[in-house]
Design a protein around this motif. Structure first.
Motif, PDB file in Angstrom:
ATOM      1  N   LYS A 257       0.849  -1.227  -0.013  1.00  0.00           N
ATOM      2  CA  LYS A 257      -0.049  -0.219   0.069  1.00  0.00           C
ATOM      3  C   LYS A 257       0.716   1.479  -0.087  1.00  0.00           C
ATOM      4  CE  LYS A 257      -3.866   1.998   2.543  1.00  0.00           C
ATOM      5  NZ  LYS A 257      -4.598   2.002   3.850  1.00  0.00           N
ATOM      6  N   LEU A 258       2.077   1.296   0.504  1.00  0.00           N
ATOM      7  CA  LEU A 258       2.878   2.516   0.758  1.00  0.00           C
ATOM      8  C   LEU A 258       3.716   2.373  -0.626  1.00  0.00           C
ATOM      9  CD1 LEU A 258       4.432   1.868   4.348  1.00  0.00           C
ATOM     10  CD2 LEU A 258       3.012   4.021   3.691  1.00  0.00           C
ATOM     11  N   GLY A 259       3.600   1.638  -1.596  1.00  0.00           N
ATOM     12  CA  GLY A 259       4.323   1.443  -2.710  1.00  0.00           C
ATOM     13  C   GLY A 259       5.536   0.393  -2.881  1.00  0.00           C
ATOM     14  N   PHE A 260       5.862  -0.165  -2.138  1.00  0.00           N
ATOM     15  CA  PHE A 260       6.959  -1.142  -1.930  1.00  0.00           C
ATOM     16  C   PHE A 260       6.698  -2.192  -2.803  1.00  0.00           C
ATOM     17  CE2 PHE A 260       7.960   1.248   1.969  1.00  0.00           C
ATOM     18  CZ  PHE A 260       9.467   1.033   1.933  1.00  0.00           C
ATOM     19  N   GLN A 261       7.705  -2.816  -3.894  1.00  0.00           N
ATOM     20  CA  GLN A 261       7.796  -3.824  -4.581  1.00  0.00           C
ATOM     21  C   GLN A 261       9.035  -5.056  -4.119  1.00  0.00           C
ATOM     22  OE1 GLN A 261       5.405  -4.311  -6.816  1.00  0.00           O
ATOM     23  NE2 GLN A 261       4.426  -2.192  -6.047  1.00  0.00           N
ATOM     24  N   LYS A 262       8.602  -6.245  -4.510  1.00  0.00           N
ATOM     25  CA  LYS A 262       9.668  -7.111  -4.201  1.00  0.00           C
ATOM     26  C   LYS A 262      10.835  -7.181  -4.763  1.00  0.00           C
ATOM     27  CE  LYS A 262       9.825 -12.245  -3.777  1.00  0.00           C
ATOM     28  NZ  LYS A 262      10.965 -12.253  -4.115  1.00  0.00           N
ATOM     29  N   VAL A 263      11.860  -7.398  -4.070  1.00  0.00           N
ATOM     30  CA  VAL A 263      13.200  -7.143  -5.047  1.00  0.00           C
ATOM     31  C   VAL A 263      14.169  -8.567  -4.288  1.00  0.00           C
ATOM     32  CG1 VAL A 263      13.540  -4.926  -5.468  1.00  0.00           C
ATOM     33  CG2 VAL A 263      14.296  -5.773  -3.306  1.00  0.00           C
TER      34      VAL A 263
ATOM     35  N   ILE B  13      11.721 -12.131   2.498  1.00  0.00           N
ATOM     36  CA  ILE B  13      10.993 -11.257   1.390  1.00  0.00           C
ATOM     37  C   ILE B  13      11.807  -9.945   1.617  1.00  0.00           C
ATOM     38  CG2 ILE B  13       9.067 -10.558   2.688  1.00  0.00           C
ATOM     39  CD1 ILE B  13       7.830 -10.176   0.112  1.00  0.00           C
ATOM     40  N   GLN B  14      12.519  -9.391   0.422  1.00  0.00           N
ATOM     41  CA  GLN B  14      13.085  -7.907   0.570  1.00  0.00           C
ATOM     42  C   GLN B  14      12.317  -7.103  -0.489  1.00  0.00           C
ATOM     43  OE1 GLN B  14      16.872  -9.752  -0.836  1.00  0.00           O
ATOM     44  NE2 GLN B  14      17.870  -9.357   1.080  1.00  0.00           N
ATOM     45  N   MET B  15      12.018  -5.957   0.037  1.00  0.00           N
ATOM     46  CA  MET B  15      11.231  -4.948  -1.015  1.00  0.00           C
ATOM     47  C   MET B  15      11.921  -3.616  -0.962  1.00  0.00           C
ATOM     48  SD  MET B  15       7.417  -5.951   0.927  1.00  0.00           S
ATOM     49  CE  MET B  15       6.648  -5.603  -0.540  1.00  0.00           C
ATOM     50  N   GLU B  16      11.542  -2.875  -2.158  1.00  0.00           N
ATOM     51  CA  GLU B  16      12.020  -1.449  -2.307  1.00  0.00           C
ATOM     52  C   GLU B  16      10.866  -0.497  -2.637  1.00  0.00           C
ATOM     53  OE1 GLU B  16      14.929  -1.621  -5.554  1.00  0.00           O
ATOM     54  OE2 GLU B  16      13.410  -1.487  -6.956  1.00  0.00           O
ATOM     55  N   LEU B  17      11.121   0.765  -2.346  1.00  0.00           N
ATOM     56  CA  LEU B  17      10.237   1.840  -2.847  1.00  0.00           C
ATOM     57  C   LEU B  17      11.041   2.852  -3.676  1.00  0.00           C
ATOM     58  CD1 LEU B  17       7.496   3.413  -2.768  1.00  0.00           C
ATOM     59  CD2 LEU B  17       8.478   4.430  -0.581  1.00  0.00           C
ATOM     60  N   VAL B  18      10.886   2.930  -4.860  1.00  0.00           N
ATOM     61  CA  VAL B  18      11.345   3.878  -5.699  1.00  0.00           C
ATOM     62  C   VAL B  18      10.701   5.298  -5.290  1.00  0.00           C
ATOM     63  CG1 VAL B  18      12.152   4.644  -7.826  1.00  0.00           C
ATOM     64  CG2 VAL B  18      12.146   2.062  -7.273  1.00  0.00           C
ATOM     65  N   ILE B  19      11.312   6.251  -5.067  1.00  0.00           N
ATOM     66  CA  ILE B  19      10.879   7.606  -4.697  1.00  0.00           C
ATOM     67  C   ILE B  19      10.747   8.283  -6.004  1.00  0.00           C
ATOM     68  CG2 ILE B  19      10.946   9.797  -3.479  1.00  0.00           C
ATOM     69  CD1 ILE B  19      11.983   7.727  -1.044  1.00  0.00           C
TER      70      ILE B  19
END
Length: 317
Positions: A292-298, A310-316
């Motif tokens: 919901k905050l915009g993070f995607q799995k990496v 699980i690792q996730m990132e948010l591209v601002i």
């Protein structure tokens, strides 16, 4: 209707029940008017049987949206009244299908004349009213199927209670709460690891002195949630969102969302391009929050935590 004017929309169920009771009472009188011995509650089941096809109790229940025990009871009542019998046309006893008796077929023909008059009466109501209740019911049924009244109340409860939540910057007085909330959360699902103690015992040295931030959620001035923004040395990421924990007694108040927004906004203010986080897929509410905050799995980064899967990132932007 003065009561409903006073109480308002919270009495929706009571008002609908009152209208249903009035219509049902009239329905019973309408059957009497046409000289038909029939109970209004039988109608949905009886109507399905007027289609003169082999049908089971389970199929009737599925089509009219009633429970199977409820349909079975109505079938028993109509059988006693001589309107229904087991379907003698079928040889498959496993299906337990039912059909109208000869008396039931006669009643169905009498009812069809009544239905013409009832439909005309309902149409006149629709014409006289400013709002088409029939169309509104279809719309409400669709909307409630998409999201129930319970879910809508839960959402509004979260919004209301979240207005009493205050997100503040970390101060030394919140040191015990920062550690206690995380220990409670981690110990509930996993076990504490060396990297946990490193950050929780020395947040000033491990997080704040290195350019990070810690935010604390206060509910009625009590610390009930925490989250950290940790400066990273990795060339692909500026910060890591970590050590988010919310007290079980304060869950359901949008605190995770408010903390997450504070973390993301702080990273933006510092010119960050990417935020990284680590979690575990058994924590479904947390994973949903991150999405919901915009993070995607990496994948691909080394992790000091055994519990991380699980690792996730948010591209601002």
């Amino acid at each position: 209707m003065n009561f409903f004017d006073k109480v308002g929309k919270v009495a929706l169920g009571s008002r609908l029940r009152l209208m249903t009771a009035a219509i049902t009472d009239d329905a019973a009188k309408i059957y009497e008017l046409y000289g038909i011995s029939f109970m209004p509650k039988w109608f949905p089941v009886f109507y399905m049987l007027t289609e003169e096809r082999e049908i089971t109790i389970t199929e009737i229940a599925n089509e009219i949206g009633h429970s199977q025990p409820s349909v079975s009871k109505i079938i028993q009542e109509m059988t006693t009244a001589g309107l229904v019998q087991e379907n003698l046309k079928t040889t498959d006893k496993r299906r337990n299908s039912v059909a109208l008796t000869s008396q039931g077929i006669v009643v169905s023909k009498e009812l069809k004349l009544q239905w013409v008059d009832v439909e005309a009466a309902v149409e006149s109501l629709i014409t006289e009213s400013n709002h088409n209740l029939w169309a509104a019911l279809e719309e409400w049924e669709f909307l409630l199927e998409q999201k129930s009244l319970l879910k809508r109340v839960i959402e509004n409860k979260k919004i209301r209670e979240s207005q009493d939540v205050q997100i503040v910057a970390f101060e030394p007085k919140y040191l015990d709460a920062f550690k206690a909330l995380n220990v409670e959360w981690i110990s509930t699902y996993f076990e504490m690891e060396a990297a946990d103690y490193k950050a929780l015992d020395n947040p000033q040295e491990y997080i704040l002195d290195k350019g990070g931030k810690i935010f604390v959620a206060l509910y009625h001035d009590e610390p009930v949630g925490v989250c950290a923004l940790i400066k990273m040395k990795d060339e692909n990421y500026d910060f890591e969102m970590a050590k988010m924990a919310v007290s079980p007694k304060a869950q359901g108040k949008n605190i995770g969302w408010l903390l997450g927004q504070a973390i993301v906004n702080s990273a933006k203010e510092q010119g960050a391009k990417k935020i990284y986080l680590e979690s575990n897929t058994i924590l479904k509410p947390a994973i949903n929050l991150y999405h919901k905050l915009g993070f995607q799995k990496v994948s691909g980064l080394a992790t000091p935590y055994k519990r991380c899967n699980i690792q996730m990132e948010l591209v601002i932007a």
